[in-house]
Design a protein around this motif. Sequence first.
Motif, mmCIF file in Angstrom:
data_model
loop_
_atom_site.group_PDB
_atom_site.id
_atom_site.type_symbol
_atom_site.label_atom_id
_atom_site.label_comp_id
_atom_site.label_asym_id
_atom_site.label_seq_id
_atom_site.Cartn_x
_atom_site.Cartn_y
_atom_site.Cartn_z
ATOM 1 N N ALA A 49 76.280 86.031 9.387
ATOM 2 C CA ALA A 49 75.322 85.884 8.115
ATOM 3 C C ALA A 49 74.767 85.388 7.179
ATOM 4 O O ALA A 49 73.710 84.594 6.467
ATOM 5 C CB ALA A 49 74.514 87.613 8.294
ATOM 6 N N ARG A 52 74.942 81.523 7.611
ATOM 7 C CA ARG A 52 73.482 80.852 8.020
ATOM 8 C C ARG A 52 72.674 81.396 6.586
ATOM 9 O O ARG A 52 72.207 80.428 6.761
ATOM 10 C CB ARG A 52 73.137 82.341 8.905
ATOM 11 N N ALA A 53 73.002 81.816 5.413
ATOM 12 C CA ALA A 53 72.253 82.763 4.813
ATOM 13 C C ALA A 53 72.242 81.559 3.619
ATOM 14 O O ALA A 53 71.095 80.397 3.208
ATOM 15 C CB ALA A 53 72.045 83.946 3.770
ATOM 16 N N PRO A 56 70.287 77.559 5.543
ATOM 17 C CA PRO A 56 69.646 77.999 7.166
ATOM 18 C C PRO A 56 69.024 76.734 7.790
ATOM 19 O O PRO A 56 68.843 77.427 8.954
ATOM 20 C CB PRO A 56 68.227 78.622 6.538
ATOM 21 N N GLU A 57 68.718 75.513 7.506
ATOM 22 C CA GLU A 57 68.450 74.715 7.788
ATOM 23 C C GLU A 57 69.164 74.751 9.501
ATOM 24 O O GLU A 57 68.479 74.164 10.165
ATOM 25 C CB GLU A 57 68.208 73.459 6.858
ATOM 26 N N SER A 60 68.950 76.801 11.680
ATOM 27 C CA SER A 60 68.329 77.358 12.711
ATOM 28 C C SER A 60 68.152 75.771 13.701
ATOM 29 O O SER A 60 67.762 76.195 15.037
ATOM 30 C CB SER A 60 67.106 77.436 11.546
ATOM 31 N N PHE A 189 74.708 88.864 20.877
ATOM 32 C CA PHE A 189 72.984 88.092 21.741
ATOM 33 C C PHE A 189 72.560 88.068 20.815
ATOM 34 O O PHE A 189 71.696 87.688 20.441
ATOM 35 C CB PHE A 189 73.017 89.270 23.093
ATOM 36 N N ALA A 190 72.026 89.640 20.405
ATOM 37 C CA ALA A 190 71.223 89.643 19.155
ATOM 38 C C ALA A 190 71.215 89.053 17.421
ATOM 39 O O ALA A 190 70.179 87.923 17.415
ATOM 40 C CB ALA A 190 70.862 90.968 18.441
ATOM 41 N N LEU A 194 68.698 85.831 19.759
ATOM 42 C CA LEU A 194 68.065 86.327 19.142
ATOM 43 C C LEU A 194 67.235 85.840 17.393
ATOM 44 O O LEU A 194 65.572 85.876 17.690
ATOM 45 C CB LEU A 194 67.334 87.733 19.504
ATOM 46 N N SER A 195 67.788 86.166 16.850
ATOM 47 C CA SER A 195 66.945 86.207 15.605
ATOM 48 C C SER A 195 67.356 84.756 14.786
ATOM 49 O O SER A 195 67.412 83.975 14.974
ATOM 50 C CB SER A 195 68.260 87.065 14.503
ATOM 51 N N GLY B 25 63.203 93.109 22.954
ATOM 52 C CA GLY B 25 64.261 92.564 22.014
ATOM 53 C C GLY B 25 63.680 90.760 21.804
ATOM 54 O O GLY B 25 63.444 90.012 21.628
ATOM 55 N N ALA B 26 64.100 90.026 23.468
ATOM 56 C CA ALA B 26 63.437 89.048 23.402
ATOM 57 C C ALA B 26 61.772 88.616 23.023
ATOM 58 O O ALA B 26 61.443 87.891 22.129
ATOM 59 C CB ALA B 26 63.244 88.829 25.115
ATOM 60 N N ALA B 29 62.415 88.603 19.285
ATOM 61 C CA ALA B 29 62.495 87.150 18.860
ATOM 62 C C ALA B 29 61.352 85.840 19.065
ATOM 63 O O ALA B 29 61.336 84.818 18.119
ATOM 64 C CB ALA B 29 62.989 86.497 20.256
ATOM 65 N N ARG B 38 57.097 86.894 11.155
ATOM 66 C CA ARG B 38 59.078 86.970 11.413
ATOM 67 C C ARG B 38 59.457 88.237 11.228
ATOM 68 O O ARG B 38 60.145 88.180 11.240
ATOM 69 C CB ARG B 38 59.390 85.614 10.205
ATOM 70 N N LEU B 42 62.282 90.026 13.642
ATOM 71 C CA LEU B 42 63.586 90.536 12.976
ATOM 72 C C LEU B 42 63.750 91.840 13.537
ATOM 73 O O LEU B 42 64.501 91.676 13.503
ATOM 74 C CB LEU B 42 63.471 90.192 11.752
ATOM 75 N N ILE B 45 64.284 93.474 16.668
ATOM 76 C CA ILE B 45 65.458 92.845 17.426
ATOM 77 C C ILE B 45 66.243 94.145 16.730
ATOM 78 O O ILE B 45 66.961 94.245 17.532
ATOM 79 C CB ILE B 45 65.667 90.954 17.206
ATOM 80 N N PHE B 85 70.393 91.875 8.948
ATOM 81 C CA PHE B 85 69.011 91.284 9.620
ATOM 82 C C PHE B 85 68.460 90.964 8.233
ATOM 83 O O PHE B 85 67.604 90.280 7.919
ATOM 84 C CB PHE B 85 68.180 92.073 10.659
ATOM 85 N N LEU B 87 69.732 89.994 5.921
ATOM 86 C CA LEU B 87 70.059 88.928 5.089
ATOM 87 C C LEU B 87 69.514 87.708 5.567
ATOM 88 O O LEU B 87 69.124 86.279 5.069
ATOM 89 C CB LEU B 87 71.824 88.281 5.161
ATOM 90 N N ILE B 88 69.496 88.083 6.781
ATOM 91 C CA ILE B 88 68.590 86.519 7.783
ATOM 92 C C ILE B 88 67.137 86.472 7.290
ATOM 93 O O ILE B 88 66.369 85.550 6.995
ATOM 94 C CB ILE B 88 68.318 86.854 9.007
ATOM 95 N N VAL B 91 66.295 84.381 3.448
ATOM 96 C CA VAL B 91 65.939 83.694 3.590
ATOM 97 C C VAL B 91 65.158 82.634 4.638
ATOM 98 O O VAL B 91 65.360 83.443 5.702
ATOM 99 C CB VAL B 91 67.366 82.719 4.149
ATOM 100 N N PRO B 94 63.179 77.451 7.284
ATOM 101 C CA PRO B 94 62.505 75.738 7.601
ATOM 102 C C PRO B 94 61.766 75.805 7.679
ATOM 103 O O PRO B 94 61.343 76.270 8.707
ATOM 104 C CB PRO B 94 64.550 75.868 7.874
#
Lengths: 195, 94
Positions: A49, A52-53, A56-57, A60, A189-190, A194-195, B25-26, B29, B38, B42, B45, B85, B87-88, B91, B94
Amino acid sequence: MGDGEGACNEAVEISSGWGPLSALPGDAMMWILIISELAVFGAALAGYAVSRALDPELFSASQAHLDPFSGALNTAILLTSGAFAAGAVRQARAGAIRTTRWLIGIAFLFGLAFLTVKVGEYAGHLADGYGLEANTFFTLYYLVTGFHAAHVVFGLMILALVAAFASEENVTTGCAFWHMVDLVWVLVFAVFYLS
Amino acid sequence: MPHGAIRERPLLLTWAVLMALSALGAFGAWLADGGTLRLAGLGAIALFTLFKARLILANYLELSRAPGWLAGFSVAIFLLLAMIFCLIALVPAP
């Protein structure tokens, strides 16, 4: 009667020797392993995580190459395998050893199916040119999912072992490891798919 | 050990709920992939993953028999998912 009571007290003393861990089902050493494994995978996912932060580009764009269907299929496979393993524990507790072995066998086959899907996924990524060193995302992806797959392989060996020596304690302890593998995959998986 | 302190769910029901949560969960996503929803995606999920983890702990690993441990594991997984999550989510996509 007196001797029996003494033996019983001794057994209670031994089982409560693990302090708070004595409340957990199965062998306390397996739970120490489970807690350690969850901590390791938790740190790896937290590291993912953070990485990724920072980019991000890249993450992703790379994540778009993963196949969510394969991930979802493997989730269904492991959750189903876990259900059969949990059933095996209950049958072992009831003393139905033959049924216990059958259920562990089915859980084992689902575990093999998980590995087959995972190998197919890896083959697809490698064919597309996304190997371990393609970028940070794929390095973390292979490390975390590969480490998990290694646990699946180890878990299958444990399932085979406890099917052969199917005492209640062995089955409870072996299947606890298998459920840990299941639990870790739900988190992996999550975060990755998924995220 | 307080046997049956939390009622054990039948395994088939646990399995069915786990499958349903995976499908939800799917869906989360799919929401997270879009723009405006978004954060909701998140959050969904993370929430469904937490529920799944708790069901595995309670019914597959039988921690329903050790409620204190179940709570401890649940809090640890909640904190991990919250950190990841957040953190995700912080940000921008993009």
